[in-house]
Design a protein around this motif. Sequence first.
Motif, PDB file in Angstrom:
ATOM      1  N   PRO A 133       1.127  -1.274   0.319  1.00 21.75           N
ATOM      2  CA  PRO A 133      -0.291   0.093   0.294  1.00 21.75           C
ATOM      3  C   PRO A 133       0.919   0.789  -0.116  1.00 21.75           C
ATOM      4  CG  PRO A 133      -0.583  -1.355   1.997  1.00 21.75           C
ATOM      5  CD  PRO A 133       0.393  -2.074   1.360  1.00 21.75           C
ATOM      6  N   LEU A 134       2.148   1.163   0.778  1.00 15.40           N
ATOM      7  CA  LEU A 134       2.619   3.094   0.521  1.00 15.40           C
ATOM      8  C   LEU A 134       3.854   2.599  -0.605  1.00 15.40           C
ATOM      9  CD1 LEU A 134       4.338   2.235   4.318  1.00 15.40           C
ATOM     10  CD2 LEU A 134       3.062   3.955   3.660  1.00 15.40           C
ATOM     11  N   ALA A 135       4.310   1.366  -1.386  1.00  9.54           N
ATOM     12  CA  ALA A 135       4.547   1.604  -2.445  1.00  9.54           C
ATOM     13  C   ALA A 135       3.278   2.185  -3.417  1.00  9.54           C
ATOM     14  CB  ALA A 135       5.096   0.406  -3.269  1.00  9.54           C
ATOM     15  N   TYR A 136       2.456   1.879  -3.439  1.00  9.27           N
ATOM     16  CA  TYR A 136       1.125   2.609  -4.163  1.00  9.27           C
ATOM     17  C   TYR A 136       1.087   4.343  -4.233  1.00  9.27           C
ATOM     18  CZ  TYR A 136      -2.810   2.268  -7.282  1.00  9.27           C
ATOM     19  OH  TYR A 136      -4.040   2.471  -8.303  1.00  9.27           O
ATOM     20  N   GLU A 137       0.525   4.353  -3.072  1.00  6.84           N
ATOM     21  CA  GLU A 137       0.655   5.592  -2.050  1.00  6.84           C
ATOM     22  C   GLU A 137       1.162   6.103  -2.711  1.00  6.84           C
ATOM     23  OE1 GLU A 137      -1.527   7.405  -1.557  1.00  6.84           O
ATOM     24  OE2 GLU A 137      -3.059   5.215  -0.876  1.00  6.84           O
ATOM     25  N   ALA A 138       2.531   6.100  -3.143  1.00  5.31           N
ATOM     26  CA  ALA A 138       4.002   7.383  -3.027  1.00  5.31           C
ATOM     27  C   ALA A 138       3.851   7.459  -4.671  1.00  5.31           C
ATOM     28  CB  ALA A 138       5.126   5.972  -2.409  1.00  5.31           C
ATOM     29  N   GLY A 139       3.536   6.362  -5.456  1.00  2.00           N
ATOM     30  CA  GLY A 139       3.690   6.664  -6.963  1.00  2.00           C
ATOM     31  C   GLY A 139       2.529   7.313  -7.245  1.00  2.00           C
ATOM     32  N   LEU A 140       1.293   7.197  -6.536  1.00  3.20           N
ATOM     33  CA  LEU A 140       0.022   8.216  -6.527  1.00  3.20           C
ATOM     34  C   LEU A 140      -0.309   9.790  -6.694  1.00  3.20           C
ATOM     35  CD1 LEU A 140      -3.190   6.538  -5.001  1.00  3.20           C
ATOM     36  CD2 LEU A 140      -2.448   6.989  -7.797  1.00  3.20           C
ATOM     37  N   ASN A 141       1.578   9.779  -5.375  1.00  2.00           N
ATOM     38  CA  ASN A 141       2.017  11.029  -4.623  1.00  2.00           C
ATOM     39  C   ASN A 141       2.499  11.438  -5.781  1.00  2.00           C
ATOM     40  OD1 ASN A 141       0.549  12.284  -2.160  1.00  2.00           O
ATOM     41  ND2 ASN A 141       0.175  10.058  -2.306  1.00  2.00           N
ATOM     42  N   GLY A 142       3.142  10.876  -5.999  1.00  2.00           N
ATOM     43  CA  GLY A 142       3.776  10.988  -7.670  1.00  2.00           C
ATOM     44  C   GLY A 142       5.947  11.595  -7.043  1.00  2.00           C
ATOM     45  N   LEU A 143       5.788  10.525  -6.441  1.00  2.00           N
ATOM     46  CA  LEU A 143       7.344  10.022  -5.698  1.00  2.00           C
ATOM     47  C   LEU A 143       7.741   9.506  -6.464  1.00  2.00           C
ATOM     48  CD1 LEU A 143       6.308   9.494  -1.544  1.00  2.00           C
ATOM     49  CD2 LEU A 143       6.841  11.737  -3.139  1.00  2.00           C
ATOM     50  N   GLY A 144       7.433   8.540  -7.766  1.00  2.00           N
ATOM     51  CA  GLY A 144       8.309   7.912  -9.104  1.00  2.00           C
ATOM     52  C   GLY A 144       7.341   6.825  -9.258  1.00  2.00           C
ATOM     53  N   LEU A 145       7.620   6.104  -9.979  1.00  2.00           N
ATOM     54  CA  LEU A 145       6.873   5.187 -11.594  1.00  2.00           C
ATOM     55  C   LEU A 145       7.103   4.358 -10.266  1.00  2.00           C
ATOM     56  CD1 LEU A 145       9.852   5.077 -14.348  1.00  2.00           C
ATOM     57  CD2 LEU A 145       7.600   5.962 -14.186  1.00  2.00           C
ATOM     58  N   TYR A 146       5.470   3.301 -10.642  1.00  2.00           N
ATOM     59  CA  TYR A 146       5.324   2.106  -9.498  1.00  2.00           C
ATOM     60  C   TYR A 146       4.794   1.471 -11.104  1.00  2.00           C
ATOM     61  CZ  TYR A 146       2.650  -0.386  -6.927  1.00  2.00           C
ATOM     62  OH  TYR A 146       1.111  -1.656  -6.551  1.00  2.00           O
ATOM     63  N   MET A 147       5.404  -0.101 -10.352  1.00  2.00           N
ATOM     64  CA  MET A 147       4.929  -1.068 -11.470  1.00  2.00           C
ATOM     65  C   MET A 147       3.726  -1.553 -10.507  1.00  2.00           C
ATOM     66  SD  MET A 147       6.413  -2.472 -13.649  1.00  2.00           S
ATOM     67  CE  MET A 147       7.629  -2.592 -14.244  1.00  2.00           C
ATOM     68  N   GLY A 148       2.877  -1.560 -11.399  1.00  2.00           N
ATOM     69  CA  GLY A 148       1.602  -2.306 -10.643  1.00  2.00           C
ATOM     70  C   GLY A 148       0.503  -3.378 -11.713  1.00  2.00           C
ATOM     71  N   SER A 149       0.198  -4.226 -10.815  1.00  2.00           N
ATOM     72  CA  SER A 149      -0.737  -5.329 -11.933  1.00  2.00           C
ATOM     73  C   SER A 149      -1.958  -4.313 -12.274  1.00  2.00           C
ATOM     74  CB  SER A 149      -1.109  -6.251 -10.894  1.00  2.00           C
ATOM     75  OG  SER A 149      -1.348  -5.800  -9.635  1.00  2.00           O
ATOM     76  N   THR A 150      -2.391  -4.644 -13.035  1.00  2.00           N
ATOM     77  CA  THR A 150      -3.675  -4.159 -13.672  1.00  2.00           C
ATOM     78  C   THR A 150      -5.014  -3.754 -12.916  1.00  2.00           C
ATOM     79  OG1 THR A 150      -2.793  -5.349 -15.829  1.00  2.00           O
ATOM     80  CG2 THR A 150      -4.901  -4.082 -16.022  1.00  2.00           C
ATOM     81  N   GLU A 151      -5.225  -5.396 -12.764  1.00  2.00           N
ATOM     82  CA  GLU A 151      -6.353  -5.423 -11.338  1.00  2.00           C
ATOM     83  C   GLU A 151      -6.097  -3.789 -10.395  1.00  2.00           C
ATOM     84  OE1 GLU A 151      -3.880  -6.924  -9.769  1.00  2.00           O
ATOM     85  OE2 GLU A 151      -4.626  -7.986 -11.270  1.00  2.00           O
ATOM     86  N   CYS A 152      -5.523  -4.404 -10.005  1.00  2.00           N
ATOM     87  CA  CYS A 152      -5.166  -3.452  -8.759  1.00  2.00           C
ATOM     88  C   CYS A 152      -4.988  -1.531  -9.389  1.00  2.00           C
ATOM     89  CB  CYS A 152      -3.939  -3.492  -7.774  1.00  2.00           C
ATOM     90  SG  CYS A 152      -4.413  -5.047  -6.823  1.00  2.00           S
ATOM     91  N   VAL A 153      -4.620  -1.228 -10.467  1.00  2.00           N
ATOM     92  CA  VAL A 153      -4.653  -0.134 -10.887  1.00  2.00           C
ATOM     93  C   VAL A 153      -5.655   0.621 -11.741  1.00  2.00           C
ATOM     94  CG1 VAL A 153      -2.711   0.994 -12.039  1.00  2.00           C
ATOM     95  CG2 VAL A 153      -1.644   0.344 -10.967  1.00  2.00           C
ATOM     96  N   SER A 154      -6.216  -0.577 -11.868  1.00  2.00           N
ATOM     97  CA  SER A 154      -7.516  -0.148 -12.604  1.00  2.00           C
ATOM     98  C   SER A 154      -8.679   0.944 -12.626  1.00  2.00           C
ATOM     99  CB  SER A 154      -8.422  -0.993 -13.722  1.00  2.00           C
ATOM    100  OG  SER A 154      -9.130  -1.799 -11.849  1.00  2.00           O
ATOM    101  N   HIS A 155      -8.899   1.488 -11.341  1.00  2.00           N
ATOM    102  CA  HIS A 155      -9.534   1.942 -11.031  1.00  2.00           C
ATOM    103  C   HIS A 155      -8.814   3.360 -10.613  1.00  2.00           C
ATOM    104  CE1 HIS A 155     -13.027   4.364  -8.138  1.00  2.00           C
ATOM    105  NE2 HIS A 155     -12.257   4.490  -7.878  1.00  2.00           N
ATOM    106  N   ASP A 156      -8.064   3.754 -10.511  1.00  2.00           N
ATOM    107  CA  ASP A 156      -7.190   4.869 -10.469  1.00  2.00           C
ATOM    108  C   ASP A 156      -7.363   5.411 -11.683  1.00  2.00           C
ATOM    109  OD1 ASP A 156      -7.015   5.689  -7.579  1.00  2.00           O
ATOM    110  OD2 ASP A 156      -6.023   4.358  -7.301  1.00  2.00           O
ATOM    111  N   GLN A 157      -6.238   4.135 -12.626  1.00  2.00           N
ATOM    112  CA  GLN A 157      -6.197   4.518 -14.164  1.00  2.00           C
ATOM    113  C   GLN A 157      -7.452   4.788 -14.614  1.00  2.00           C
ATOM    114  OE1 GLN A 157      -4.375   1.564 -16.084  1.00  2.00           O
ATOM    115  NE2 GLN A 157      -4.048   2.807 -17.953  1.00  2.00           N
ATOM    116  N   SER A 158      -8.762   4.395 -14.349  1.00  2.00           N
ATOM    117  CA  SER A 158     -10.264   4.486 -14.792  1.00  2.00           C
ATOM    118  C   SER A 158     -10.511   6.750 -14.283  1.00  2.00           C
ATOM    119  CB  SER A 158     -11.137   4.408 -14.681  1.00  2.00           C
ATOM    120  OG  SER A 158     -11.206   4.747 -13.293  1.00  2.00           O
ATOM    121  N   MET A 159      -9.931   7.012 -13.078  1.00  2.00           N
ATOM    122  CA  MET A 159      -9.751   8.323 -12.641  1.00  2.00           C
ATOM    123  C   MET A 159      -8.842   8.707 -12.795  1.00  2.00           C
ATOM    124  SD  MET A 159     -12.537   7.559 -11.047  1.00  2.00           S
ATOM    125  CE  MET A 159     -13.060   9.094 -10.263  1.00  2.00           C
TER     126      MET A 159
END
Length: 305
Positions: free
Chosen positions: A222-248
């Motif tokens: 969860p922290l790696a994900y939040e760091a990516g959302l907050n612009g701290l770096g590139l995040y390597m994420g699985s499609t299903e977990c990223v899908s909602h934030d990608q759609s938004m």
Amino acid sequence: MSRTLPPLNALRAFDAAGRHQSFSRAADEMNVSHSAVSRHVRGLEARLGVQLFRDLPRGVELTAAGQDYLERILPALDAISEATEDLSAVPRGRVTVNSEPLFAERFILPRLSGFQTAYPDIEVRLDSSPMLADVDRYEADLAIRFAHTGRLDVPADLLSSAPIYPHASPAFLDRHRIDRPEDMLGLPMLRDRSKNIWNDWFAAAGISATRLPEGGWRLKSPLAYEAGLNGLGLYMGSTECVSHDQSMGRFVRCSETGIRDGAFYLVYGTQARRRAAVKRFSAWLLDETQAYRAGGAGGQDQPIG
């Protein structure tokens, strides 16, 4: 034929206390007081003339006789529950789901209102934990787990074998232009897995091994994900977990090259999967994840695009 049956409330208290090895947790499950559970259990012991629990400095544990009794009555209690549920035209009850934190937070929660709208009489209790619940001891009805390789050695259905891709927030991309995989070299890289998944991805993208970066910044999922959302770096994420934030519009995929790295599975308790409420939730979740397993489980770390 006359049957020798203890009071049902006593059996329910014993069942809950035995599964949890705790009067307090049994009381929480049943929405009664600790003393009420204790009173029912001690009354059952007196009726049977057998000690079912032994006291410990911090709680209780089943005796051998108690464990044997619990194992023998559980199928009967499950059958009574299932028969009762089947009489109701509207599925109702409670489903406890133990899930990997990232999958719980990023896939289930954004979609859960849809299930609640369809089944308002089913209460879903979502337990976000990296520790696998023992579904056969009724710590949860269902569990969602990630496996890097192969299938799990317990009853389970594949939820998602979707590829993983590099993602970044719009703010990060405003600061760093990325047109090619090479443009990511030297940028902050986040990861939430023990292996260096970035090296695997760059290799799949055709980047020479001599140019590959170091391990990157590893955080709990969860922290790696939040760091990516907050612009701290590139995040390597699985499609299903990223899908909602990608759609938004909160995450942007930075490349169409993806790799496979394991899969999410839905793990069932032996008896729980027969309950109507559990059937409804598992069917809903399998339907929600259908698009993410269309390609099959696949191999590990294989290029997608």
